[in-house]
Enzyme design. Structure first.
Site, PDB file in Angstrom:
ATOM      1  N   HIS A   9      25.018  21.911 -49.276  1.00 51.70           N
ATOM      2  CA  HIS A   9      26.009  21.306 -50.188  1.00 51.70           C
ATOM      3  C   HIS A   9      26.049  22.070 -51.513  1.00 51.70           C
ATOM      4  CE1 HIS A   9      22.776  19.749 -52.685  1.00 51.70           C
ATOM      5  NE2 HIS A   9      22.148  19.509 -51.551  1.00 51.70           N
ATOM      6  N   GLY A  10      27.139  21.853 -52.249  1.00 51.72           N
ATOM      7  CA  GLY A  10      27.264  22.458 -53.575  1.00 51.72           C
ATOM      8  C   GLY A  10      26.270  21.848 -54.545  1.00 51.72           C
ATOM      9  N   ILE A  14      21.537  16.026 -59.398  1.00 47.75           N
ATOM     10  CA  ILE A  14      20.064  15.949 -59.408  1.00 47.75           C
ATOM     11  C   ILE A  14      19.452  17.341 -59.293  1.00 47.75           C
ATOM     12  CG2 ILE A  14      19.687  15.605 -56.928  1.00 47.75           C
ATOM     13  CD1 ILE A  14      17.779  13.299 -57.686  1.00 47.75           C
ATOM     14  N   HIS A 143      21.280  20.460 -45.928  1.00 49.97           N
ATOM     15  CA  HIS A 143      20.475  20.558 -47.155  1.00 49.97           C
ATOM     16  C   HIS A 143      19.475  21.711 -47.053  1.00 49.97           C
ATOM     17  CE1 HIS A 143      21.881  16.489 -48.309  1.00 49.97           C
ATOM     18  NE2 HIS A 143      21.950  16.340 -47.005  1.00 49.97           N
TER      19      HIS A 143
END
Ligand code: 3PG
Length: 199
Positions: A9-10, A14, A143
């Site tokens: 993901h971009g 966090i 991820h």
């Protein structure tokens, strides 16, 4: 089995804080993360695939939606692509658990067991089971840890061998599971020869 474009993901809110996300779902994409997702999607325009499968976590699903809009492909979610369960390290500062000489590195080895982190081989097994279910040519949005783990499996590397791998936000890791080959690892620019495999 088939050919898979694994995309992390971009950038997430966090990530920016240097806090470990794990399977927590507290964080979506930053503006930069959205731009990264759009840039990756644009590189993939024109490919013909069987679908986009995403981790259900917000940061991954938002990335997948951006890619799906550019490629005009619907997104399905699958729990097996979720980020590693970090046990007691979840939502803690990464530097609390990594070697101080190598800040922002990976948690590996005996620490995993101490903090109740998901087993490396279990993570590989769940990603492989998703590949067994989705036969063909797919984008998998996932991820850092699951992508590093499945790539290491196909490279024949151990977890320690993979310690130096940095799977960047919105990067592409392409695996041809029929040939047991990793065609690229953490690429932010897709090799046109690899893209041709998805026409
Ligand atoms: O924070 C974590 O769990 C990892 O270091 C990165 O996870 P992500 O790929 O979901 O950002």
């Amino acid at each position: 089995m088939g050919k898979y474009i694994f995309i992390r993901h971009g950038e997430s809110n966090i990530n920016v804080l240097g806090v470990l996300s794990g399977d927590s779902d507290v964080s979506g994409l930053t503006e930069k993360g959205m731009a990264q997702a759009r840039r990756t999607a644009e590189q993939l325009s024109g490919i013909k695939i069987d679908g986009i499968i995403s981790s259900p976590l917000k940061r991954a699903f938002e990335t997948a939606k951006i890619i799906g809009e550019v490629l005009n492909i619907d997104v399905k979610t699958d729990e097996r692509l979720i980020e590693v369960n970090l046990g007691r390290a979840k939502e803690k500062k990464i530097n609390e658990f990594t070697n101080p000489l190598y800040p922002n590195s990976h948690i590996t080895g005996s620490i995993r067991n101490l903090i109740g982190m998901e087993d490396w081989d279990d993570m590989i097994s769940r990603v492989k089971s998703a590949m067994d279910i989705f036969n063909g040519k797919y984008i998998f949005v996932s991820h850092s840890d699951p992508i590093r783990a499945i790539a290491s499996y196909y490279l024949g590397w151990t977890e320690d061998d993979s310690f130096g791998i940095d799977i960047k936000n919105a990067s592409m890791t392409v695996i041809d599971s029929d040939k047991n080959k990793v065609l690229c690892l953490g690429a932010i620019n897709l090799d046109p020869e690899i893209k041709k495999l998805f026409y």
